[in-house]
Design a protein around this motif. Structure first.
Motif, PDB file in Angstrom:
ATOM      1  N   CYS A  30      -9.984  -0.054   2.020  1.00 31.48           N
ATOM      2  CA  CYS A  30      -8.684   0.419   1.549  1.00 31.48           C
ATOM      3  C   CYS A  30      -7.584  -0.485   2.117  1.00 31.48           C
ATOM      4  O   CYS A  30      -7.517  -0.674   3.332  1.00 31.48           O
ATOM      5  CB  CYS A  30      -8.461   1.863   1.997  1.00 31.48           C
TER       6      CYS A  30
ATOM      7  N   CYS B  10      -5.111   1.837   4.641  1.00 35.10           N
ATOM      8  CA  CYS B  10      -5.547   2.404   5.926  1.00 35.10           C
ATOM      9  C   CYS B  10      -6.786   1.727   6.501  1.00 35.10           C
ATOM     10  O   CYS B  10      -7.183   2.026   7.631  1.00 35.10           O
ATOM     11  CB  CYS B  10      -5.796   3.910   5.782  1.00 35.10           C
TER      12      CYS B  10
ATOM     13  N   CYS C  30      -8.989   6.723  -1.963  1.00 30.73           N
ATOM     14  CA  CYS C  30      -9.478   6.511  -0.603  1.00 30.73           C
ATOM     15  C   CYS C  30      -9.687   7.885   0.024  1.00 30.73           C
ATOM     16  O   CYS C  30      -8.802   8.748  -0.058  1.00 30.73           O
ATOM     17  CB  CYS C  30      -8.448   5.722   0.199  1.00 30.73           C
TER      18      CYS C  30
ATOM     19  N   CYS D 186      -6.751   8.110   3.218  1.00 35.55           N
ATOM     20  CA  CYS D 186      -5.299   8.142   2.998  1.00 35.55           C
ATOM     21  C   CYS D 186      -4.922   8.551   1.568  1.00 35.55           C
ATOM     22  O   CYS D 186      -3.750   8.710   1.264  1.00 35.55           O
ATOM     23  CB  CYS D 186      -4.684   6.790   3.344  1.00 35.55           C
TER      24      CYS D 186
HETATM   25 ZN   LIG Z   1      -6.972   4.509   2.692  1.00 34.52          ZN
END
Ligand SMILES: [Zn+2]
Ligand SMILES: [Zn+2]
Length: 175
Positions: free
Chosen positions: A133, A136, A158, A161
């Motif tokens: 991701c 994050c 994700c 996040c």
């Molecule tokens: Zn993420």
């Protein structure tokens, strides 16, 4: 569970998508039919190897006989399932799972070519593939565990996040 060979368990059919990986396809089949990887392997009479394939652990490589048996259960030609795996001689990277968010926006599936060792970018979009991701840093789950169909009304995200896979394209570097 007792089954006889001449009674074929009936599953809801799921249509393969262009370029889709076996892991993503089997995940959709299993979610649509509410069955575990082991149950699917049992129905096909190929034992407990589906979970390994979903992780792209492909040694030993799935045999044509296994793919044909699985194909009969899921209603797809064994040869078509074979195309969801890397071609012979193509090195395979099972970790990390990679993604082109731009491709995902056009067709919501994990493509097998993203896991080829030789592939680092999406040629269609001229973008580098993501391996985590971009917001994050969380790695992507195996495609069999992505969100599908109605669950993915807002697209797969994700799992930490909640950034959507489609929006991740804005963070992909052009190559
Ligand atoms: Zn993420
Ligand atoms: Zn792409």
């Amino acid at each position: 569970m007792t089954t006889t060979n001449d009674i074929k368990p009936w599953l809801f059919r799921v249509e393969p998508m262009e370029g889709e990986s076996l892991s993503h396809f089997l995940g959709r089949v299993r979610q649509r039919n509410h069955i575990s990887a082991n149950a699917l392997g049992q129905m096909a009479g190929i034992g407990a190897i589906i979970a390994r394939w979903e992780r792209f652990h492909l040694i030993p490589f799935p045999s044509d006989a296994d793919l044909t048996a699985l194909g009969e259960v899921v209603g797809v030609d064994g040869e078509k399932l074979r195309l969801m795996l890397p071609p012979q001689g193509e090195g395979m990277q099972f970790d990390p799972i990679r993604l082109c968010g731009a491709c995902y926006g056009e067709l919501p599936c994990h493509k097998i070519e993203w896991q080829f060792k030789s592939v680092w970018m999406c040629e269609r979009h001229g973008l580098k593939l993501l391996s985590k991701c971009p917001k994050c840093g969380k790695k992507f789950k195996i495609p069999a565990l992505w969100e599908f169909g109605e669950c993915a009304a807002e697209g797969t995200r994700c799992d930490r996040c909640r950034l959507s896979f489609v929006d991740m394209k804005d963070n992909q570097k052009s190559s």
